[in-house]
Write a protein that holds these residues in place. Structure first.
Motif, PDB file in Angstrom:
ATOM      1  N   ASP A 183       0.522  -0.859   0.344  1.00  0.00           N
ATOM      2  CA  ASP A 183       0.028   0.293   0.635  1.00  0.00           C
ATOM      3  C   ASP A 183       1.166   1.307   0.307  1.00  0.00           C
ATOM      4  OD1 ASP A 183      -2.576  -1.268  -0.304  1.00  0.00           O
ATOM      5  OD2 ASP A 183      -2.811  -0.981   1.873  1.00  0.00           O
ATOM      6  N   SER A 185       1.799   4.459   1.920  1.00  0.00           N
ATOM      7  CA  SER A 185       2.652   5.207   2.877  1.00  0.00           C
ATOM      8  C   SER A 185       1.851   5.941   3.632  1.00  0.00           C
ATOM      9  CB  SER A 185       3.500   5.142   2.831  1.00  0.00           C
ATOM     10  OG  SER A 185       4.150   4.759   4.964  1.00  0.00           O
ATOM     11  N   GLN A 227      -2.707   3.803  -9.428  1.00  0.00           N
ATOM     12  CA  GLN A 227      -2.968   3.764  -7.770  1.00  0.00           C
ATOM     13  C   GLN A 227      -3.583   5.013  -7.560  1.00  0.00           C
ATOM     14  OE1 GLN A 227       1.668   4.292  -6.839  1.00  0.00           O
ATOM     15  NE2 GLN A 227       0.421   5.968  -5.032  1.00  0.00           N
ATOM     16  N   GLN A 230      -7.111   4.146  -7.210  1.00  0.00           N
ATOM     17  CA  GLN A 230      -7.273   3.674  -6.265  1.00  0.00           C
ATOM     18  C   GLN A 230      -7.412   4.067  -4.729  1.00  0.00           C
ATOM     19  OE1 GLN A 230      -4.831   1.030  -4.287  1.00  0.00           O
ATOM     20  NE2 GLN A 230      -5.733  -0.785  -4.026  1.00  0.00           N
ATOM     21  N   LEU A 231      -6.187   5.843  -5.113  1.00  0.00           N
ATOM     22  CA  LEU A 231      -6.492   6.996  -3.965  1.00  0.00           C
ATOM     23  C   LEU A 231      -7.706   7.416  -4.267  1.00  0.00           C
ATOM     24  CD1 LEU A 231      -4.590   8.523  -2.014  1.00  0.00           C
ATOM     25  CD2 LEU A 231      -3.838   9.735  -3.816  1.00  0.00           C
ATOM     26  N   GLY A 234     -10.522   5.756  -2.233  1.00  0.00           N
ATOM     27  CA  GLY A 234     -10.213   5.963  -0.852  1.00  0.00           C
ATOM     28  C   GLY A 234     -10.796   7.220  -0.764  1.00  0.00           C
ATOM     29  N   TYR A 258      -8.387  -0.134   1.280  1.00  0.00           N
ATOM     30  CA  TYR A 258      -6.348   0.006   1.263  1.00  0.00           C
ATOM     31  C   TYR A 258      -6.368  -1.327   2.635  1.00  0.00           C
ATOM     32  CZ  TYR A 258      -5.225   3.687  -1.187  1.00  0.00           C
ATOM     33  OH  TYR A 258      -5.257   4.321  -2.551  1.00  0.00           O
ATOM     34  N   THR A 259      -4.825  -1.871   3.116  1.00  0.00           N
ATOM     35  CA  THR A 259      -4.962  -2.531   4.767  1.00  0.00           C
ATOM     36  C   THR A 259      -5.652  -2.039   6.137  1.00  0.00           C
ATOM     37  OG1 THR A 259      -2.503  -1.126   4.744  1.00  0.00           O
ATOM     38  CG2 THR A 259      -2.840  -3.435   4.221  1.00  0.00           C
ATOM     39  N   GLN A 262      -2.879   1.298   6.716  1.00  0.00           N
ATOM     40  CA  GLN A 262      -3.056   2.326   6.077  1.00  0.00           C
ATOM     41  C   GLN A 262      -4.158   2.898   6.261  1.00  0.00           C
ATOM     42  OE1 GLN A 262      -0.229   3.162   5.376  1.00  0.00           O
ATOM     43  NE2 GLN A 262       1.125   2.088   6.119  1.00  0.00           N
ATOM     44  N   SER A 263      -5.366   2.698   6.171  1.00  0.00           N
ATOM     45  CA  SER A 263      -6.872   3.158   5.383  1.00  0.00           C
ATOM     46  C   SER A 263      -7.101   4.013   7.222  1.00  0.00           C
ATOM     47  CB  SER A 263      -7.680   1.919   5.441  1.00  0.00           C
ATOM     48  OG  SER A 263      -8.143   0.851   4.858  1.00  0.00           O
TER      49      SER A 263
END
Ligand SMILES: [Zn+2]
Length: 279
Positions: A183, A185, A227, A230-231, A234, A258-259, A262-263
């Motif tokens: 992911d 960071s 990426q 996805q961002l 999020g 995300y994990t 990281q979420s």
């Protein structure tokens, strides 16, 4: 193990341009060799990794070296003291990254304990926190290495507030603005601005078809586009969670792409940076 995953071995990324994976945190260090001098990109998590990296550099070139720190995270700059002891005089970083290294370098030592206990304990040779001394701000800096130049530049806040990118021929070293195999960071990040920075990277895709991420394998612009999508997803989910339930936006964590760790950082940084605009 495929060649590109073997730690400590140079992989050619383009003309006069290589990278290798450092073992401890999987950081990709870079090397660009001109006719008169060579540039090393990031210095590793302490003197142990820096010595391995320096030895690998000396397999390819005997030229004088300059060093670039892509940002103020210890796995990328704790090798500075070792390189300085080998005669490296110029260490480039964004001005805010240099300040962050000065402010947080000592407290970051604990993060590298498993990889370099001497660095973590500030005990032994080349374990000082050595600050960058060539500061880059909003203006790109061209470094002539002799017959080949690199461009060191900043595109705004993202993974941290002082990320530098390095362009060499058709290769872009993106630091941790781009990560492959893990992911992004978010701990010190500016999520909305990070999206803008990725958009700017994508806008120069014709210049740089190959991207060396801060960690992981060589990628292309399609990877960066994914990426960014996805961002954006999020950020959208976070924003609606924050506006719907400001008391407990952490409810959004399970649905973010995300994990959990990281979420959680993403939610926190979305809140902490809510008022910020632009770079
Ligand atoms: Zn980082």
């Amino acid at each position: 193990m495929p060649e590109e995953e073997t730690p400590g071995r140079w992989i050619s990324a383009g003309e006069r341009t290589w990278f290798l994976r450092l073992e401890g945190f999987g950081v990709n260090a870079g090397l660009v060799v001109g006719d008169d001098r060579a540039a090393v990109i990031d210095s590793g998590a302490g003197p142990t990794e820096a010595a391995q990296l320096h030895a690998a550099v000396r397999e390819l070139t005997d030229l004088p070296l300059v060093l670039v720190n892509t940002h103020a995270h210890g796995d990328h700059f704790f090798g500075n003291a070792y390189f300085a002891a080998q005669g490296v005089e110029e260490i480039y970083a964004h001005a805010r990254a240099a300040r962050a290294i000065a402010d947080t370098g000592e407290e970051q030592r604990r993060l590298v304990h498993a990889v370099d206990p001497a660095m973590a304990a500030a005990d032994g040779e080349h374990t000082a926190v050595v600050l960058p001394n060539r500061l880059v701000d909003e203006q790109p800096v061209d470094l002539d290495l002799g017959g080949h130049s690199i461009t060191v530049f900043h595109l705004g806040r993202g993974h941290t507030d002082g990320d530098l990118l390095v362009g060499s021929g058709t290769v872009l070293f993106a630091g941790d603005l781009v990560e492959e195999g893990a992911d992004p960071s978010f701990e010190d990040s500016f999520p909305r601005q990070w999206g803008q920075v990725l958009g700017k990277i994508i806008a120069i895709d014709e210049l740089y078809p190959s991207i060396v991420p801060g960690h992981g394998r060589l990628v292309d612009m399609d990877f960066v586009r994914t990426q960014l999508q996805q961002l954006r997803q999020g950020i959208r989910m976070c924003s609606s969670a924050i506006s719907e339930s400001s008391a407990d936006a952490t409810k959004a964590i399970p649905i973010l792409p995300y994990t959990p760790l990281q979420s959680r950082y993403l939610v926190e940084r979305m809140r902490d940076t809510a008022g910020l605009r632009g770079a």
